[in-house]
Design a protein around this motif. Structure first.
Motif, PDB file in Angstrom:
ATOM      1  N   GLU A   1     -88.564 -37.995 -73.245  1.00 55.09           N
ATOM      2  CA  GLU A   1     -88.182 -37.776 -71.841  1.00 55.09           C
ATOM      3  C   GLU A   1     -88.892 -38.794 -70.963  1.00 55.09           C
ATOM      4  O   GLU A   1     -90.108 -38.941 -71.048  1.00 55.09           O
ATOM      5  CB  GLU A   1     -88.542 -36.351 -71.419  1.00 55.09           C
ATOM      6  CG  GLU A   1     -88.350 -36.041 -69.945  1.00 55.09           C
ATOM      7  CD  GLU A   1     -86.930 -36.267 -69.466  1.00 55.09           C
ATOM      8  OE1 GLU A   1     -86.677 -37.380 -68.949  1.00 55.09           O
ATOM      9  OE2 GLU A   1     -86.097 -35.363 -69.593  1.00 55.09           O
ATOM     10  N   LYS A   2     -88.135 -39.482 -70.137  1.00 51.81           N
ATOM     11  CA  LYS A   2     -88.730 -40.572 -69.347  1.00 51.81           C
ATOM     12  C   LYS A   2     -89.607 -40.073 -68.194  1.00 51.81           C
ATOM     13  O   LYS A   2     -90.381 -40.848 -67.628  1.00 51.81           O
ATOM     14  CB  LYS A   2     -87.646 -41.479 -68.798  1.00 51.81           C
ATOM     15  CG  LYS A   2     -86.823 -40.880 -67.691  1.00 51.81           C
ATOM     16  CD  LYS A   2     -85.888 -41.930 -67.128  1.00 51.81           C
ATOM     17  CE  LYS A   2     -85.189 -41.441 -65.886  1.00 51.81           C
ATOM     18  NZ  LYS A   2     -84.332 -42.483 -65.297  1.00 51.81           N
ATOM     19  N   GLY A   3     -89.509 -38.812 -67.853  1.00 51.07           N
ATOM     20  CA  GLY A   3     -90.313 -38.243 -66.777  1.00 51.07           C
ATOM     21  C   GLY A   3     -90.937 -36.932 -67.210  1.00 51.07           C
ATOM     22  O   GLY A   3     -91.278 -36.758 -68.376  1.00 51.07           O
ATOM     23  N   PRO A   4     -91.074 -35.982 -66.282  1.00 49.43           N
ATOM     24  CA  PRO A   4     -91.603 -34.662 -66.645  1.00 49.43           C
ATOM     25  C   PRO A   4     -90.544 -33.852 -67.380  1.00 49.43           C
ATOM     26  O   PRO A   4     -89.391 -34.291 -67.526  1.00 49.43           O
ATOM     27  CB  PRO A   4     -91.930 -34.036 -65.286  1.00 49.43           C
ATOM     28  CG  PRO A   4     -90.941 -34.662 -64.353  1.00 49.43           C
ATOM     29  CD  PRO A   4     -90.784 -36.076 -64.832  1.00 49.43           C
TER      30      PRO A   4
ATOM     31  N   ASN B   1     -90.210 -43.740 -71.551  1.00 52.22           N
ATOM     32  CA  ASN B   1     -88.868 -44.255 -71.310  1.00 52.22           C
ATOM     33  C   ASN B   1     -88.353 -45.041 -72.517  1.00 52.22           C
ATOM     34  O   ASN B   1     -89.034 -45.935 -73.018  1.00 52.22           O
ATOM     35  CB  ASN B   1     -88.884 -45.156 -70.068  1.00 52.22           C
ATOM     36  CG  ASN B   1     -87.495 -45.583 -69.656  1.00 52.22           C
ATOM     37  OD1 ASN B   1     -86.551 -44.801 -69.721  1.00 52.22           O
ATOM     38  ND2 ASN B   1     -87.356 -46.822 -69.226  1.00 52.22           N
ATOM     39  N   VAL B   2     -87.165 -44.708 -72.975  1.00 50.78           N
ATOM     40  CA  VAL B   2     -86.549 -45.449 -74.082  1.00 50.78           C
ATOM     41  C   VAL B   2     -86.009 -46.772 -73.549  1.00 50.78           C
ATOM     42  O   VAL B   2     -85.214 -46.800 -72.605  1.00 50.78           O
ATOM     43  CB  VAL B   2     -85.418 -44.627 -74.734  1.00 50.78           C
ATOM     44  CG1 VAL B   2     -84.665 -45.463 -75.762  1.00 50.78           C
ATOM     45  CG2 VAL B   2     -85.988 -43.373 -75.383  1.00 50.78           C
ATOM     46  N   THR B   3     -86.446 -47.858 -74.161  1.00 51.65           N
ATOM     47  CA  THR B   3     -86.045 -49.186 -73.700  1.00 51.65           C
ATOM     48  C   THR B   3     -85.043 -49.862 -74.623  1.00 51.65           C
ATOM     49  O   THR B   3     -84.295 -50.747 -74.194  1.00 51.65           O
ATOM     50  CB  THR B   3     -87.270 -50.096 -73.556  1.00 51.65           C
ATOM     51  OG1 THR B   3     -87.974 -50.151 -74.815  1.00 51.65           O
ATOM     52  CG2 THR B   3     -88.231 -49.547 -72.485  1.00 51.65           C
TER      53      THR B   3
ATOM     54  N   ILE C   1     -86.106 -46.889 -82.489  1.00 54.89           N
ATOM     55  CA  ILE C   1     -86.132 -46.551 -81.059  1.00 54.89           C
ATOM     56  C   ILE C   1     -87.434 -47.068 -80.461  1.00 54.89           C
ATOM     57  O   ILE C   1     -88.524 -46.657 -80.883  1.00 54.89           O
ATOM     58  CB  ILE C   1     -86.010 -45.023 -80.838  1.00 54.89           C
ATOM     59  CG1 ILE C   1     -84.697 -44.507 -81.425  1.00 54.89           C
ATOM     60  CG2 ILE C   1     -86.109 -44.684 -79.367  1.00 54.89           C
ATOM     61  CD1 ILE C   1     -84.807 -43.993 -82.837  1.00 54.89           C
ATOM     62  N   THR C   2     -87.314 -47.939 -79.494  1.00 56.97           N
ATOM     63  CA  THR C   2     -88.482 -48.487 -78.813  1.00 56.97           C
ATOM     64  C   THR C   2     -88.610 -47.841 -77.442  1.00 56.97           C
ATOM     65  O   THR C   2     -87.626 -47.734 -76.703  1.00 56.97           O
ATOM     66  CB  THR C   2     -88.358 -50.014 -78.645  1.00 56.97           C
ATOM     67  OG1 THR C   2     -88.156 -50.602 -79.934  1.00 56.97           O
ATOM     68  CG2 THR C   2     -89.615 -50.599 -78.018  1.00 56.97           C
TER      69      THR C   2
END
Length: 322
Positions: free
Chosen positions: A33-36, A96-98, A109-110
């Motif tokens: 999850e990129k945030g909370p 965050n998945v880049t 998955i980076t």
């Protein structure tokens, strides 16, 4: 680097549901999850009330108790946070998945913090991250926002709310009740039919009594520091303005889907390709879950009708193991 059975990208309600199902079935997994926790819900307006009743927002048959039949944002945050913590879900926050790449039969998955390998991947990222744009002069001014949080900020200000759906109408009513001078700019001839049934009569009454000014069949033509120019059926109209809330909807990250190799329909709907029985895309072992499945049809999928995706996907993964 350990290879996981499943990497879930997106920690919203459907991503959580996928994690719960994977955990129950003994799959090794991680939720990124990129945030909370439930980042998208966290960024909803402070006072937002859901259209769905609480039981329709439940996942994995875990009861959701709310003070009213239709829960508030704060209650939803509490509910989903409790599920994550009490079930000790393997969720990595603010990560965050880049980049995602399939190398032979495995996905790499980076993220902003680490790298993972997975046999299967679920994309459950929703559509709240990329707002639709007006594409007009002045849209990049600091006074313009495509998101709305709290009405107190706009007290005693002249604000223009662009849009006719729930987010726009909720913002218009809340800001009006905190003392803002509100003008609604609606592209069509009426307030949206999908507006919550207990809210739509309220906004119509406020418009009819003159408390909120409305421009129907109108669009914003230009935004200036202290005024806006509106294109109306009677021609261009200029009004004084302090803030613009352009609440005209959001869209999935189509670029991300295409980079993964997922094919999209050629029309304006941009529907991603997937098997409706398994939720698997045209890329083997790559699945979609939740509202992202609807492409630009963002009113097609909700928490209540996409909760089942978790069970469908995990069942597909287990079936392939046989």
């Amino acid at each position: 680097m350990k290879t996981l059975d499943l990497v879930i990208i997106g920690g919203g309600p459907i991503g959580i549901a996928c994690g719960l199902e994977a955990q129950k079935k003994g799959l090794s997994y991680v939720i990124l999850e990129k945030g909370p926790i439930v980042n998208s819900l966290y960024n909803y307006p402070t006072n937002m009330q859901f259209f769905s009743s609480s039981e329709k927002l439940e996942i994995d048959e875990i009861p959701f108790i709310s003070n009213e039949a239709k829960p508030k944002r704060s209650e939803a945050l509490e509910y989903y946070r409790r599920i994550v913590t009490s079930n000790k879900l393997n969720m990595h926050l603010f990560e965050n998945v880049t980049h995602v790449e399939k190398v032979n039969s495995l996905f790499e998955i980076t993220t902003s913090k680490d790298t993972y390998k997975g046999i299967n991947v679920i994309i459950a990222t929703g559509f709240y991250d990329i707002p639709n744009k007006l594409n007009i002069p002045g849209e990049n001014l600091a006074k313009v926002s495509h998101y709305y949080n709290d009405p107190h900020f706009y007290a005693q200000q002249k604000i223009a709310v662009v849009g006719a759906s729930n987010s726009a109408i909720d913002a218009a009513l809340e800001c009006y009740r905190k003392g803002a001078e509100v003008s609604l700019i609606i592209r069509g001839s009426e307030v949206g039919q999908r507006v919550k049934y207990w809210v739509r009569p309220d906004i119509i009454n406020r418009i009819e009594e003159g408390s909120i000014k409305v421009f129907y069949n109108a669009t914003l033509n230009e935004i200036k520091p202290q005024e806006i120019i509106i294109n109306t059926p009677d021609g261009l109209t200029t009004i004084k303005n302090d803030f613009v809330l352009a609440l005209i909807g959001y869209k999935p990250n189509f670029k991300f889907l295409e980079q993964l190799g997922i094919t999209l329909s050629d029309d304006d709907k941009k529907l991603p390709t997937y098997d409706p029985n398994t939720m698997e895309t045209n890329i083997a072992n790559l699945y979609l879950a939740g509202v992202i499945c609807g492409g630009m049809e963002t009113h097609k999928w909700f928490i209540e009708n996409s909760r089942i995706h978790a069970k469908m996907i995990v069942a597909s993964i287990l079936e392939k193991r046989k």
